[in-house]
Design an enzyme around this catalytic site. Structure first.
Site, PDB file in Angstrom:
ATOM      1  N   ARG A  89       0.786  -1.091  -0.085  1.00  0.00           N
ATOM      2  CA  ARG A  89       0.053   0.017  -0.021  1.00  0.00           C
ATOM      3  C   ARG A  89       0.903   1.196   0.046  1.00  0.00           C
ATOM      4  O   ARG A  89       0.706   2.211  -0.609  1.00  0.00           O
ATOM      5  CB  ARG A  89      -0.943  -0.147   1.109  1.00  0.00           C
ATOM      6  CG  ARG A  89      -1.959  -1.197   1.150  1.00  0.00           C
ATOM      7  CD  ARG A  89      -2.705  -0.834   2.599  1.00  0.00           C
ATOM      8  NE  ARG A  89      -3.717  -2.094   2.362  1.00  0.00           N
ATOM      9  CZ  ARG A  89      -3.566  -3.135   3.208  1.00  0.00           C
ATOM     10  NH1 ARG A  89      -2.506  -3.510   3.713  1.00  0.00           N
ATOM     11  NH2 ARG A  89      -4.541  -4.119   3.185  1.00  0.00           N
ATOM     12  N   HIS A 176      -2.982   0.559   8.832  1.00  0.00           N
ATOM     13  CA  HIS A 176      -3.571  -0.105   7.602  1.00  0.00           C
ATOM     14  C   HIS A 176      -2.411  -1.009   6.991  1.00  0.00           C
ATOM     15  O   HIS A 176      -2.247  -0.594   5.852  1.00  0.00           O
ATOM     16  CB  HIS A 176      -4.699   0.397   6.842  1.00  0.00           C
ATOM     17  CG  HIS A 176      -5.231  -0.322   6.010  1.00  0.00           C
ATOM     18  ND1 HIS A 176      -6.160  -1.467   6.222  1.00  0.00           N
ATOM     19  CD2 HIS A 176      -5.651  -0.075   4.720  1.00  0.00           C
ATOM     20  CE1 HIS A 176      -6.639  -2.007   5.151  1.00  0.00           C
ATOM     21  NE2 HIS A 176      -6.468  -1.150   4.285  1.00  0.00           N
TER      22      HIS A 176
END
Ligand code: APR
Length: 318
Positions: A89, A176
């Site tokens: 990510r 995250h």
């Protein structure tokens, strides 16, 4: 009383599912904004033409003009590039920072009273940037990650134990990314500790621990597992469902306790950073951050995750 209005910034894979879920649940009128010409208009026309079949009665608009998001109650942001196989990510930070800056300016200038839920990755950095550019108070800018990460953890537990996903309760904390913290000690099936049930199933504490560790690792890598299978994009059903749960809790003042990427101001020993923690979401947005005791091992994992978030946010130079 006016209907609620939900703006979706980004009308790609997640944006499309967000629109459909919001419409099916009649959460309010939906405006989908995207920079691609005609695409959001086409998607919303298509969805609107499903309304006689599904029976939802809301106004659906596609647009390339930020003015159309005026008076939105909730804005959900998915604008940005998704991962490709092999990417983390964090690899998206450069390109998505530029996109997020323009998106946050659009929200600030056109929907100054909205609650904003960010989904774009890398999440912890994008929500930080969104708050900085909008200048909105922290209770109105939050990120979606924890509901999804927790749902993945819950799914793996339910499948492993052969019980309904409705009876599994489990939560993740932290960033995250690969350092997220699935909380093993609090994972339960209707209050019965999952570890106890695994020990019953396998007849050994060591084997139970091994199985749980595998589920924890799968949870941390779950987004990548989907990316690898899809090959052309990242997860979209589950992130959309998760953000809709958050939006619904705000719009209906449900006060659900949902893991949310929220600005910590001293909670969990963190000051001035967005990190995933349980929050009460209601008509005031992030109404309360729920702090609770972590044991030494959990605290160490949380500290490690916060360190990763700080490094990621620091790399943006904002
Ligand atoms: N403003 C608005 N929309 C934009 C902009 C911008 N500046 N730049 C790109 N977009 C739009 C694209 O045109 C596209 O329609 O964002 C949409 C992104 O959709 P997808 O590529 O399908 O990506 P999606 O799977 O929806 O994921 C979006 O959420 O989970 C995260 O990692 C994921 O960052 C990604 C984001």
């Amino acid at each position: 009383m006016a209907r609620n209005k939900i703006a979706l910034i980004g009308g790609g894979q997640i944006g499309g599912v967000l629109a459909q879920l919001a419409a099916l649940r009649e959460l309010g009128d939906v405006v989908m904004f995207d920079i691609l010409e005609d695409m959001p208009q086409g998607k919303m026309l298509d969805l609107a033409e499903a309304s006689p079949v599904d029976g939802f009665d809301v106004a659906l608009t596609g647009t390339n003009d930020y003015k159309d998001i005026a008076d939105s109650d909730v804005v959900i942001v998915t604008a940005g590039l998704p991962r490709k196989p092999g990417m983390s990510r964090d690899d998206l930070i450069e390109v998505n920072s530029k996109i997020m800056t323009s998106v946050a300016e659009g929200i600030r200038d056109n929907a100054p009273n909205a609650f904003v839920i960010v989904i774009s990755n890398p999440l912890d950095a994008m929500v930080t940037l969104c708050r900085k550019v909008t200048g909105f108070p922290p209770e109105r800018v939050m990120g979606q990650a924890g509901v999804l990460d927790s749902a993945r953890f819950q799914s793996f537990i339910a499948w492993e134990l052969g019980v309904s996903i409705k009876d599994v309760n489990a939560m993740t904390l932290g960033g995250h990314g690969d350092t997220m913290v699935p909380l093993v000690r609090y994972a339960s099936v209707n209050g019965i500790p999952v570890m106890e049930l695994l020990e019953q199933k396998y007849g050994s504490a060591a084997k139970a621990k091994e199985v749980m560790t595998a589920m924890v690792e799968r949870t941390k890598a779950a987004g990548g597992e989907v990316v690898k299978l899809l090959k052309t994009g990242s997860a979209f059903y589950s992130p959309a469902s998760s953000a809709i749960a958050m939006a619904e809790s705000i719009l209906k003042d449900q006060k659900r306790v949902l893991p949310t990427c929220a600005l910590l101001q001293g909670e969990f020993g963190v000051d001035g950073f967005y990190v995933g923690v349980p929050c009460v979401l209601g008509a005031g947005g992030v109404e309360k951050i729920i702090e609770f005791k972590l044991d030494a091992e959990e605290q160490a994992l949380m500290d490690n995750s916060v360190k990763a978030v700080k490094e990621l946010v620091g790399s943006m130079n904002i």
